[in-house]
Design a protein around this motif. Structure first.
Motif, PDB file in Angstrom:
ATOM      1  N   ASP A  25     -29.294 -75.931  93.781  1.00 15.68           N
ATOM      2  CA  ASP A  25     -29.609 -74.548  93.449  1.00 15.68           C
ATOM      3  C   ASP A  25     -29.207 -74.209  92.020  1.00 15.68           C
ATOM      4  N   ALA A  26     -28.060 -74.709  91.582  1.00 12.72           N
ATOM      5  CA  ALA A  26     -27.576 -74.385  90.238  1.00 12.72           C
ATOM      6  C   ALA A  26     -28.550 -74.865  89.173  1.00 12.72           C
ATOM      7  N   GLU A  27     -29.023 -76.090  89.310  1.00  7.16           N
ATOM      8  CA  GLU A  27     -29.952 -76.601  88.301  1.00  7.16           C
ATOM      9  C   GLU A  27     -31.277 -75.844  88.345  1.00  7.16           C
ATOM     10  N   ARG A  28     -31.772 -75.606  89.541  1.00 13.34           N
ATOM     11  CA  ARG A  28     -33.028 -74.856  89.670  1.00 13.34           C
ATOM     12  C   ARG A  28     -32.876 -73.468  89.032  1.00 13.34           C
ATOM     13  N   GLY A  29     -31.770 -72.801  89.341  1.00 13.46           N
ATOM     14  CA  GLY A  29     -31.542 -71.461  88.815  1.00 13.46           C
ATOM     15  C   GLY A  29     -31.352 -71.438  87.310  1.00 13.46           C
TER      16      GLY A  29
END
Length: 163
Positions: free
Chosen positions: A54-58
């Motif tokens: 999620d962190a990378e996507r966000g």
């Protein structure tokens, strides 16, 4: 590629991801459920992967918006609450499913990095931590973030310690 900074950033991102994937590929089924963090909630290695996905996507979405002159993170954003909620929402995803998303996220990020020009790297916005950062700083942060979690996961698995 637009300039040498693109190569530098892509290399750092690839090196970090390679090291992290070697670790994940070496885990057995039980090790995915190893408790690593015990703060507000307990996070397992699988939970850390959920978080990293999620962190990378966000962050990729965020810096893409910064490049366009937008600033999507509100000034009252609660990163801890967000991270805990994301991990809960992704609880049913298996490590195999998460790894597939993780790989796609990196493809998306590297494709974006490849489009950046010298003037883009200094474009700034509010990160989820509420710090004002540049696109370049966030790209470094993504790799450093992975390496920080990898260090703690390795220490936990290899030493039986918990953070």
């Amino acid at each position: 590629m637009a300039d040498s900074k693109n190569v530098e950033i892509a290399t750092k991102l690839n090196d970090a991801r390679t090291e992290l994937m070697v670790f994940f590929d070496g885990l057995n089924e039980e090790e995915w459920e190893t408790a690593v963090y015990h703060e507000e909630t307990t996070w397992t290695i699988a939970d850390i992967l959920r978080h990293l996905v999620d962190a990378e996507r966000g962050m990729t979405s965020m810096i893409m918006q910064w490049q366009q002159g937008k600033d999507p993170v509100p000034p009252d954003f609660d990163l801890t609450r967000w991270n805990n909620r994301v991990v809960q929402k992704a609880a049913e995803k298996t490590p195999k499913e998460l790894i597939a998303e993780f790989r796609q996220n990196r493809i998306n990020l590297l494709s974006f990095v490849d489009t950046l020009h010298e003037e883009d790297w200094d474009k700034r916005g509010r990160h989820g931590s509420l710090r004002i950062m540049s696109i370049e700083e966030v790209c470094h942060l993504i790799a450093d973030h992975e390496m920080n979690h990898l260090r703690v996961m390795r220490e936990t698995v290899e030493g039986g310690q918990q953070a």
